[in-house]
Scaffold this active site. Structure first.
Site, PDB file in Angstrom:
ATOM      1  N   TRP A   1       1.067   5.688  -1.681  1.00 51.50           N
ATOM      2  CA  TRP A   1       0.716   6.675  -2.703  1.00 51.50           C
ATOM      3  C   TRP A   1       1.779   6.855  -3.775  1.00 51.50           C
ATOM      4  O   TRP A   1       1.508   7.421  -4.817  1.00 51.50           O
ATOM      5  CB  TRP A   1       0.430   8.020  -2.031  1.00 51.50           C
TER       6      TRP A   1
ATOM      7  N   TYR B   1       0.822  -1.211   0.000  1.00 48.93           N
ATOM      8  CA  TYR B   1       0.000   0.000   0.000  1.00 48.93           C
ATOM      9  C   TYR B   1       0.857   1.262   0.000  1.00 48.93           C
ATOM     10  O   TYR B   1       1.877   1.323   0.675  1.00 48.93           O
ATOM     11  CB  TYR B   1      -0.914   0.025   1.231  1.00 48.93           C
TER      12      TYR B   1
HETATM   13  N1  LIG Z   1      -2.159   7.851  12.643  1.00 47.47           N
HETATM   14  C1  LIG Z   1      -2.527   8.004  11.383  1.00 47.47           C
HETATM   15  N2  LIG Z   1      -1.945   7.252  10.413  1.00 47.47           N
HETATM   16  C2  LIG Z   1      -2.324   7.406   9.141  1.00 47.47           C
HETATM   17  C3  LIG Z   1      -3.307   8.353   8.780  1.00 47.47           C
HETATM   18  C4  LIG Z   1      -3.906   9.117   9.806  1.00 47.47           C
HETATM   19  O1  LIG Z   1      -4.800   9.949   9.564  1.00 47.47           O
HETATM   20  N3  LIG Z   1      -3.473   8.934  11.082  1.00 47.47           N
HETATM   21  N4  LIG Z   1      -3.660   8.502   7.454  1.00 47.47           N
HETATM   22  C5  LIG Z   1      -3.530   7.325   6.607  1.00 47.47           C
HETATM   23  C6  LIG Z   1      -3.756   7.611   5.189  1.00 47.47           C
HETATM   24  S1  LIG Z   1      -5.237   8.368   4.766  1.00 47.47           S
HETATM   25  C7  LIG Z   1      -2.895   7.227   4.214  1.00 47.47           C
HETATM   26  S2  LIG Z   1      -3.367   7.390   2.568  1.00 47.47           S
HETATM   27  C8  LIG Z   1      -1.599   6.612   4.536  1.00 47.47           C
HETATM   28  C9  LIG Z   1      -0.467   7.057   3.584  1.00 47.47           C
HETATM   29  O2  LIG Z   1       0.585   6.168   3.633  1.00 47.47           O
HETATM   30  P1  LIG Z   1       1.608   6.002   2.425  1.00 47.47           P
HETATM   31  O3  LIG Z   1       0.909   6.166   1.128  1.00 47.47           O
HETATM   32  O4  LIG Z   1       2.359   4.749   2.649  1.00 47.47           O
HETATM   33  O5  LIG Z   1       2.556   7.254   2.660  1.00 47.47           O
HETATM   34  P2  LIG Z   1       3.571   7.975   1.669  1.00 47.47           P
HETATM   35  O6  LIG Z   1       4.464   8.802   2.519  1.00 47.47           O
HETATM   36  O7  LIG Z   1       2.815   8.672   0.594  1.00 47.47           O
HETATM   37  O8  LIG Z   1       4.417   6.770   1.076  1.00 47.47           O
HETATM   38  C10 LIG Z   1       4.829   6.710  -0.240  1.00 47.47           C
HETATM   39  C11 LIG Z   1       6.257   6.195  -0.268  1.00 47.47           C
HETATM   40  O9  LIG Z   1       6.589   5.934  -1.635  1.00 47.47           O
HETATM   41  C12 LIG Z   1       7.890   6.438  -1.896  1.00 47.47           C
HETATM   42  N5  LIG Z   1       7.955   6.734  -3.335  1.00 47.47           N
HETATM   43  C13 LIG Z   1       7.660   7.879  -3.985  1.00 47.47           C
HETATM   44  N6  LIG Z   1       7.822   7.733  -5.307  1.00 47.47           N
HETATM   45  C14 LIG Z   1       8.232   6.458  -5.504  1.00 47.47           C
HETATM   46  C15 LIG Z   1       8.550   5.705  -6.664  1.00 47.47           C
HETATM   47  O10 LIG Z   1       8.492   6.178  -7.792  1.00 47.47           O
HETATM   48  N7  LIG Z   1       8.907   4.399  -6.485  1.00 47.47           N
HETATM   49  C16 LIG Z   1       8.995   3.841  -5.250  1.00 47.47           C
HETATM   50  N8  LIG Z   1       9.362   2.551  -5.169  1.00 47.47           N
HETATM   51  N9  LIG Z   1       8.714   4.543  -4.137  1.00 47.47           N
HETATM   52  C17 LIG Z   1       8.319   5.821  -4.260  1.00 47.47           C
HETATM   53  C18 LIG Z   1       8.012   7.648  -1.012  1.00 47.47           C
HETATM   54  O11 LIG Z   1       9.372   7.966  -0.787  1.00 47.47           O
HETATM   55  C19 LIG Z   1       7.269   7.184   0.248  1.00 47.47           C
HETATM   56  O12 LIG Z   1       8.131   6.563   1.161  1.00 47.47           O
HETATM   57  O13 LIG Z   1      -1.221   6.916   5.889  1.00 47.47           O
HETATM   58  C20 LIG Z   1      -2.246   6.529   6.818  1.00 47.47           C
HETATM   59  N10 LIG Z   1      -1.743   6.639   8.171  1.00 47.47           N
HETATM   60  N1  LIG Z   2      -1.392  18.366   2.875  1.00 42.74           N
HETATM   61  C1  LIG Z   2      -1.867  17.109   2.841  1.00 42.74           C
HETATM   62  N2  LIG Z   2      -3.085  16.887   2.307  1.00 42.74           N
HETATM   63  C2  LIG Z   2      -3.589  15.635   2.286  1.00 42.74           C
HETATM   64  C3  LIG Z   2      -2.850  14.527   2.765  1.00 42.74           C
HETATM   65  C4  LIG Z   2      -1.565  14.798   3.333  1.00 42.74           C
HETATM   66  O1  LIG Z   2      -0.870  13.885   3.797  1.00 42.74           O
HETATM   67  N3  LIG Z   2      -1.117  16.090   3.348  1.00 42.74           N
HETATM   68  N4  LIG Z   2      -3.373  13.262   2.670  1.00 42.74           N
HETATM   69  C5  LIG Z   2      -4.457  13.046   1.696  1.00 42.74           C
HETATM   70  C6  LIG Z   2      -5.135  11.771   1.945  1.00 42.74           C
HETATM   71  S1  LIG Z   2      -4.377  10.341   1.385  1.00 42.74           S
HETATM   72  C7  LIG Z   2      -6.348  11.694   2.511  1.00 42.74           C
HETATM   73  S2  LIG Z   2      -7.094  10.169   2.709  1.00 42.74           S
HETATM   74  C8  LIG Z   2      -7.066  12.894   2.973  1.00 42.74           C
HETATM   75  C9  LIG Z   2      -7.546  12.642   4.378  1.00 42.74           C
HETATM   76  O2  LIG Z   2      -8.548  13.490   4.732  1.00 42.74           O
HETATM   77  P1  LIG Z   2      -8.979  13.479   6.274  1.00 42.74           P
HETATM   78  O3  LIG Z   2      -8.864  12.117   6.819  1.00 42.74           O
HETATM   79  O4  LIG Z   2     -10.311  14.088   6.400  1.00 42.74           O
HETATM   80  O5  LIG Z   2      -7.835  14.431   6.854  1.00 42.74           O
HETATM   81  P2  LIG Z   2      -7.274  14.679   8.326  1.00 42.74           P
HETATM   82  O6  LIG Z   2      -6.410  15.891   8.221  1.00 42.74           O
HETATM   83  O7  LIG Z   2      -6.655  13.476   8.871  1.00 42.74           O
HETATM   84  O8  LIG Z   2      -8.551  15.036   9.173  1.00 42.74           O
HETATM   85  C10 LIG Z   2      -9.316  16.186   8.907  1.00 42.74           C
HETATM   86  C11 LIG Z   2      -9.732  16.843  10.199  1.00 42.74           C
HETATM   87  O9  LIG Z   2     -10.685  16.056  10.869  1.00 42.74           O
HETATM   88  C12 LIG Z   2     -10.708  16.495  12.228  1.00 42.74           C
HETATM   89  N5  LIG Z   2     -11.119  15.378  13.074  1.00 42.74           N
HETATM   90  C13 LIG Z   2     -10.363  14.361  13.522  1.00 42.74           C
HETATM   91  N6  LIG Z   2     -11.120  13.498  14.231  1.00 42.74           N
HETATM   92  C14 LIG Z   2     -12.369  14.006  14.230  1.00 42.74           C
HETATM   93  C15 LIG Z   2     -13.611  13.582  14.797  1.00 42.74           C
HETATM   94  O10 LIG Z   2     -13.715  12.543  15.435  1.00 42.74           O
HETATM   95  N7  LIG Z   2     -14.693  14.375  14.574  1.00 42.74           N
HETATM   96  C16 LIG Z   2     -14.629  15.517  13.858  1.00 42.74           C
HETATM   97  N8  LIG Z   2     -15.745  16.205  13.671  1.00 42.74           N
HETATM   98  N9  LIG Z   2     -13.463  15.938  13.325  1.00 42.74           N
HETATM   99  C17 LIG Z   2     -12.365  15.195  13.491  1.00 42.74           C
HETATM  100  C18 LIG Z   2      -9.301  16.931  12.548  1.00 42.74           C
HETATM  101  O11 LIG Z   2      -9.344  18.189  13.184  1.00 42.74           O
HETATM  102  C19 LIG Z   2      -8.608  16.951  11.199  1.00 42.74           C
HETATM  103  O12 LIG Z   2      -7.860  18.118  10.982  1.00 42.74           O
HETATM  104  O13 LIG Z   2      -6.214  14.032   2.975  1.00 42.74           O
HETATM  105  C20 LIG Z   2      -5.482  14.172   1.769  1.00 42.74           C
HETATM  106  N10 LIG Z   2      -4.839  15.451   1.772  1.00 42.74           N
HETATM  107 MO   LIG Z   3      -5.392   8.584   2.481  1.00 41.56          MO
END
Ligand SMILES: Nc1nc2c(c(=O)[nH]1)N[C@H]1C(S)=C(S)[C@@H](COP(=O)(O)OP(=O)(O)OC[C@H]3O[C@@H](n4cnc5c(=O)[nH]c(N)nc54)[C@H](O)[C@@H]3O)O[C@H]1N2
Ligand SMILES: Nc1nc2c(c(=O)[nH]1)N[C@H]1C(S)=C(S)[C@@H](COP(=O)(O)OP(=O)(O)OC[C@H]3O[C@@H](n4cnc5c(=O)[nH]c(N)nc54)[C@H](O)[C@@H]3O)O[C@H]1N2
Ligand SMILES: [Mo]
Length: 776
Positions: free
Chosen positions: A122, A120
Site C-alpha cells: 500500500w 505488492y
Molecule cells: N493473515 C492475514 N494477512 C493479511 C491480511 C489478513 O487479513 N490476514 N490482509 C491482507 C491485506 S487485505 C493486505 S492489503 C495486505 C497489506 O500488506 P502491505 O500493503 O504490504 O502492508 P503495509 O504495511 O501497508 O506495507 C507498506 C509498506 O510500505 C512502506 N512505505 C510507506 N511509504 C513508503 C514510501 O513512500 N516508499 C517506500 N519504498 N515504502 C513505503 C511502509 O513502511 C510499509 O512497510 O496484508 C494482507 N495480509
Molecule cells: N484500521 C484499518 N482499516 C483497514 C485496514 C487496516 O489495516 N487497518 N486494511 C484495509 C484493507 S487493505 C482492506 S482489504 C480492508 C479489509 O477488509 P476486511 O477483509 O473485511 O477486514 P477484516 O478486519 O480483516 O475482517 C472484517 C471482519 O470479518 C470478520 N470475519 C472474519 N472471518 C469471517 C468469516 O468467515 N465469516 C464472517 N461472517 N465474518 C468473518 C472478522 O470478525 C473481521 O473483524 O480493510 C481496510 N481497512
Molecule cells: Mo487489503
C-alpha cells in the site's frame, strides 16, 4: 539524521495540509513536536493520524544505504542467513553502482523474466511518489519489464469470481449502492463479516470525510435493520444498533444456502426476477434442494455447521421478502479457503430476493470494508504516474510468491489456465511489506533464501528490510510534496512537505532516477522532469478535465497555495446493476449470458473440484482439530494500517507491555486457566507467537482474534517453527490459494491452540534497528 535529545528542537512552523490513506490532516511544528489535526470537514476523524506524531525521527527509520554482510562478502546467491545477518553501511554512489551492476548482470544472464517486481503493498497516499508505480516504471524503462503479480491480498478471490458472475470488482464494489441510498431506502442490511468502522475509515489515496458512522446512525434511526453476521460483535459500531448473529467463521456459505432454501421451500423467492435477469438457476436449485447429493441445504442442515439455530436462520429468511434488502460480504470472507464461494453465494442470495439493481438494495460486495465503497465517483481523473510498458508476459496471482520462489518451472492453475512459475533471481520491493502481508512466514523466509538478490526501499527496518540484501532508505510521505486523491473522494489534497528527509533518506523517485542514469535509461524514466515538474504535469490532467467541463480550473500554483481542491462528482446512479435492471436488453451485464450467473458453465468447464460451477458449501481443510481447537481470526488492525507505522504513537498505545493484544472468550480462557492481561502463546504446526490476552464476551467462543500488523520479531529467524515475541499472526496462517480458480490469499482464518506463556519472554526488539557494522 536521527535526532537525539541533544539536537536542537525544530523551529515552530505554520500549519500545512497533508494526507494519508486513513485521512486528510494538517500538521505544524509546535515546541519541537509535530502537532497533527484532522481536516476540519471530517465528521469522524481516524485516530490513526496520531501515528505520525513520533514517526519522523523514530530510531527504527533506515538512515543510510545498507548492504547485508553475507551478500557483500560472498556476492549474489541463495542464502539461508537472510533474516539474521547484520548490515554494512554504504555511501549512496557506491551502493547505486553496486546495484546497477547487479541489475545488469541478472538482465544479461537471465533476462527481465528473472526479476520479480510485483512489489505488492500500500505504500503512501501521494499519487506521484506511489512506490509501486515508481518501481514498476523503473523496471519497465530500465530492464524492459519484470514478472508482475495480479490482483490483491484484499480481494484475490473476488477479483476473479465476480467477472464470471456479475461484472468487474470496481463495478460491483465501487460503483454500486452508496451510503446515501442506504440512508434513504434500505430496510435490512444483511452484512456478512460486518461493517467495522476501523476498516471503512481507510482508502488508498486518501479519504477526506468519514461518513460511515453517521450514515449508519441515520439509517438505523429511520428503521433500517443491520444484521451483523460475524464472530465479533465489534464488527459494527453501536450507532447501527445491529443484531448480532454469531456464526462460526468460514461457514457463511452454509448459512446463505439455508436462507435461500427457506425462501424457495416457502415460495418466497422472486421467480420472475430469476427468470428474467438470471442464468443457470436450475443447476443451482438442484444442488440447493439436494436433488443430486440427497442433502437439501435446509436451516436444520446448516445449523450445526454455522452454530446458528435453525429457527433463527428460518426467521431471518422469512423476514426479508417484501423488504428492501442489501446483502454485503466483507473482503475477509473471501480471504479464506474457498473464498470465491461466499462472494458468489451472496450474489445468489440477493438475486433470490429479487433485489439486485434496486436503490439501496441487492448486492454491494465489500461495502463497509474500505472508504472507497458506497461513495459517488469523481467526474474528473486524479493524478497517477504512468508505469510504462512491461515486456514480460509471465505473472503470478499475488499471494503465490512463496510457491513461485520455491517451485520454479512447476505449473500452477489460475482462472482456467495452467502456467509455469518463472525462475526468479532478483526481487525488487518498494512500498510493501511481504513479512506483514504474506502467510506462513517461516516458509516465506525459505522462499526469499532462494534468491540471488533481494532489494528493498524502506522507511523503517521492517522484517522485509531485515531479509533484504540491499536496503535503500527512502523518505516517508511527510518528507516530500505530493498530490493526494482517490477516484471516490471529492477532495484532492496538496500534500505539503513537513520535514527534511531523515538521515540520508532519498525519495524513491530520485533513487530510481540515479539508478536509471547508471543503466543509461534516465531520460525514459524521468522524461526530463524533476519531482516538482511531475506534480505540475500530473495535476494538468485534472485541471484540463475541469476546464473541459466549464468548471473552475485553478492552475497548479493556485491549487498548491490553497492546499486542496473540491472535485465534481457523478450522479449516484447505481452503476451497471441498476442500468441492467432498468433495461436488460440495452445494458446487459458483462457476463457470458449478459445476465447474473447463478451458475456458470465457464467455471464448471474449468473442472476445478475446489471451485465448481455454482456456489457450494465446501468444508475447509484448515479447520480446528483436537490439537488446535480454536479458529484464529487474523483480521485488520484497528490501531494502524497493516504494518505501517507500527512504531507510531497510536499503534504503540494499543499494545500491552509492547506486545500485540489478542481477544479471547472468557469460556475458552477459563478452560485454559488464562486471565485477562496474561501473556499467552498461540501456536500450531507452523509456528507460534506471543500476545497479551484481552477477555471479552463480545466474540464467539471457540475463536481467538489477533489482528495483523505487529512487526515480525522471531526469537530465532532460522527456526523451522519460529516464535514471534511481538504477536504477528502470519507465523501461524496457512500459505495456500483460495482455490485453483483465483489462487487468492487465504490468511484470514486458521486453527490454533492457546496457552498461558510460562517462559521468560524476551522483550520486543522489532522497533529497534538490526546490528550494523562498519566495513573492515
Ligand atoms: N493473515 C492475514 N494477512 C493479511 C491480511 C489478513 O487479513 N490476514 N490482509 C491482507 C491485506 S487485505 C493486505 S492489503 C495486505 C497489506 O500488506 P502491505 O500493503 O504490504 O502492508 P503495509 O504495511 O501497508 O506495507 C507498506 C509498506 O510500505 C512502506 N512505505 C510507506 N511509504 C513508503 C514510501 O513512500 N516508499 C517506500 N519504498 N515504502 C513505503 C511502509 O513502511 C510499509 O512497510 O496484508 C494482507 N495480509
Ligand atoms: N484500521 C484499518 N482499516 C483497514 C485496514 C487496516 O489495516 N487497518 N486494511 C484495509 C484493507 S487493505 C482492506 S482489504 C480492508 C479489509 O477488509 P476486511 O477483509 O473485511 O477486514 P477484516 O478486519 O480483516 O475482517 C472484517 C471482519 O470479518 C470478520 N470475519 C472474519 N472471518 C469471517 C468469516 O468467515 N465469516 C464472517 N461472517 N465474518 C468473518 C472478522 O470478525 C473481521 O473483524 O480493510 C481496510 N481497512
Ligand atoms: Mo487489503
Amino acid at each position: 539524521m536521527n535526532r537525539d535529545t541533544a539536537s536542537p528542537p525544530r523551529p515552530d512552523t505554520g500549519r500545512k495540509p497533508h494526507s494519508a490513506h486513513w485521512g486528510v490532516f494538517s500538521a505544524a511544528w509546535k515546541g519541537g513536536v509535530l502537532d497533527v489535526q484532522p481536516h476540519p470537514g471530517d465528521p469522524d476523524p481516524n485516530p490513526l493520524i496520531d501515528n505520525f506524531t513520533n514517526a519522523l525521527d523514530h530510531p527504527v527509520r533506515v538512515t543510510a544505504p545498507m548492504v547485508r554482510r553475507g551478500w557483500l562478502e560472498r556476492g549474489p546467491g541463495p542464502d539461508a542467513r537472510r533474516g539474521s545477518d547484520c548490515y554494512v553501511r554504504m555511501e549512496w554512489d557506491e551502493v547505486l553502482d553496486l546495484l546497477a551492476r547487479e541489475l545488469s548482470r541478472v538482465k544479461e544472464r537471465h533476462g527481465p523474466e528473472a526479476v520479480f517486481g510485483g512489489s505488492y503493498g500500500w505504500s503512501s497516499a501521494g499519487r506521484f511518489h506511489h512506490a509501486q508505480s515508481q518501481v514498476h516504471r523503473f523496471l519497465n524503462t530500465a530492464l524492459g519489464g519484470y514478472v508482475r503479480s495480479v490482483n490483491s491480498y484484499s480481494a484475490g478471490a473476488s477479483a476473479v469470481i465476480l467477472p464470471h458472475i456479475l461484472g468487474s470488482m470496481d463495478d460491483v464494489a465501487r460503483r454500486n449502492v452508496t451510503w446515501e441510498q442506504i440512508v434513504a431506502h434500505t430496510d435490512v442490511v444483511l452484512a456478512f463479516g460486518g461493517m467495522a468502522l476501523k476498516n471503512s475509515r481507510v482508502a488508498s489515496g486518501g479519504i477526506s470525510r468519514h461518513i460511515e458512522r453517521e450514515s449508519m446512525r441515520q439509517a438505523a434511526q429511520r428503521g433500517c435493520r443491520f444484521i451483523n453476521i460475524s464472530p465479533l460483535a465489534s464488527d459494527f459500531p453501536g450507532d447501527a444498533k445491529a443484531e448480532w448473529v454469531r456464526a462460526v467463521p468460514g461457514t457463511d456459505v452454509a448459512l446463505m444456502l439455508a436462507l435461500v432454501h427457506e425462501l424457495v421451500a416457502n415460495g418466497l423467492h422472486d421467480e420472475a426476477f430469476l427468470n428474467e435477469f438470471c442464468d443457470g438457476w436450475s443447476v443451482f436449485e438442484d444442488y440447493l434442494l439436494g436433488r443430486q447429493d440427497g442433502q437439501p441445504k435446509t436451516p436444520a442442515w446448516a445449523a450445526p455447521i454455522c452454530g446458528v439455530p435453525a429457527d433463527r436462520i428460518a426467521g431471518i429468511a422469512r423476514s426479508l421478502p417484501g423488504k428492501r434488502v442489501l446483502v454485503t460480504v466483507a473482503h475477509s470472507l473471501q480471504r479464506a479457503e474457498h473464498g470465491e464461494q461466499p462472494v458468489w453465494m451472496g450474489a445468489v442470495l440477493a438475486a433470490a430476493l429479487g433485489q439486485l439493481g434496486l436503490p439501496g438494495g441487492g448486492y454491494a460486495y465489500a461495502l463497509g470494508t474500505l472508504a472507497h465503497y458506497g461513495k459517488r465517483s469523481n467526474a474528473v481523473p486524479v493524478a497517477s504516474l504512468p508505469q510504462g510498458v512491461n515486456g514480460v508476459k509471465a505473472f503470478i496471482p499475488v499471494a503465490r510468491i512463496s510457491d513461485m520462489l520455491l517451485h520454479p518451472g512447476e505449473p500452477f492453475d489460475y482462472n482456467g489456465k495452467r502456467m509455469p512459475y518463472p525462475h526468479i533471481r532478483l526481487a525488487y520491493w518498494a512500498g510493501g511489506n511481504p513479512f506483514h502481508h504474506h502467510q506462513d512466514l517461516a516458509r516465506l523466509k525459505r522462499a526469499f533464501a532462494t534468491l540471488d538478490t533481494f532489494v528493498v526501499h524502506e522507511i523503517g527496518w521492517t522484517a522485509t528490510a531485515r531479509h533484504a540484501d540491499i536496503v535503500l532508505p527512502c523518505t516517508m510521505t511527510l518528507e516530500r510534496d505530493d498530490i493526494g486523491g482517490a477516484p471516490t473522494d471529492p477532495l484532492m489534497v496538496a500534500m505539503h512537505r513537513l520535514a527534511e528527509p531523515n538521515g540520508l533518506a532519498r525519495d524513491d523517485y530520485d533513487i530510481f532516477a540515479d539508478l536509471s542514469s547508471r543503466l543509461g535509461t534516465r531520460e525514459a524514466f524521468t522524461e526530463g522532469r524533476s519531482s516538482r515538474e511531475w506534480l505540475r504535469h500530473l495535476y494538468e490532467k485534472t485541471r484540463a478535465a475541469l476546464h473541459g467541463q466549464g468548471l473552475e480550473a485553478p492552475d497548479f500554483d493556485q491549487f498548491w497555495e490553497r492546499g486542496e481542491l473540491v472535485l465534481p462528482q457523478q450522479e449516484d446512479d447505481g452503476g451497471i446493476l441498476r442500468a441492467f435492471r432498468n433495461d436488460p436488453a440495452a445494458n446487459p451485464l458483462p457476463t457470458p449470458s449478459g445476465k447474473v450467473q447463478i451458475s456458470s458453465s465457464v467455471v464448471a468447464g474449468f473442472g476445478y473440484a475446489d471451485c465448481p460451477g455454482h456456489p457450494a458449501w465446501l468444508a475447509p481443510q484448515d479447520a480446528p482439530t483436537p490439537a488446535h481447537p480454536l479458529f484464529l481470526v487474523a483480521n485488520q488492525p484497528a490501531s494502524r494500517l497493516h504494518s505501517q507505522l507500527d512504531f507510531g504513537a497510536h499503534s504503540v498505545s494499543q499494545k500491552r507491555e509492547g506486545r500485540e493484544v489478542c481477544s479471547l472468550h472468557p469460556r475458552d480462557a477459563a478452560a485454559r486457566g488464562i486471565a485477562d492481561g496474561d501473556l499467552v502463546r498461540l501456536f500450531n504446526g507452523r509456528g507460534a507467537c506471543l500476545a497479551v490476552v484481552r477477555l471479552t464476551d463480545g466474540m464467539l467462543a471457540g475463536v481467538v482474534q489477533l489482528a495483523t500488523g505487529a512487526w515480525y520479531d522471531p526469537v530465532d529467524a532460522q527456526a523451522e517453527h519460529p516464535l514471534c515475541v511481538h504477536g504477528n499472526p502470519n507465523v501461524l496462517t496457512r500459505d495456500a490459494g483460495t482455490s485453483s480458480l483465483a489462487q487468492g490469499c487465504s490468511g484470514q482464518l486458521t486453527a490454533v491452540q492457546i496457552e498461558r506463556y510460562a517462559g521468560q519472554a524476551r522483550p520486543v526488539r522489532a522497533h529497534e534497528p538490526p546490528a550494523i557494522v562498519e566495513r573492515v
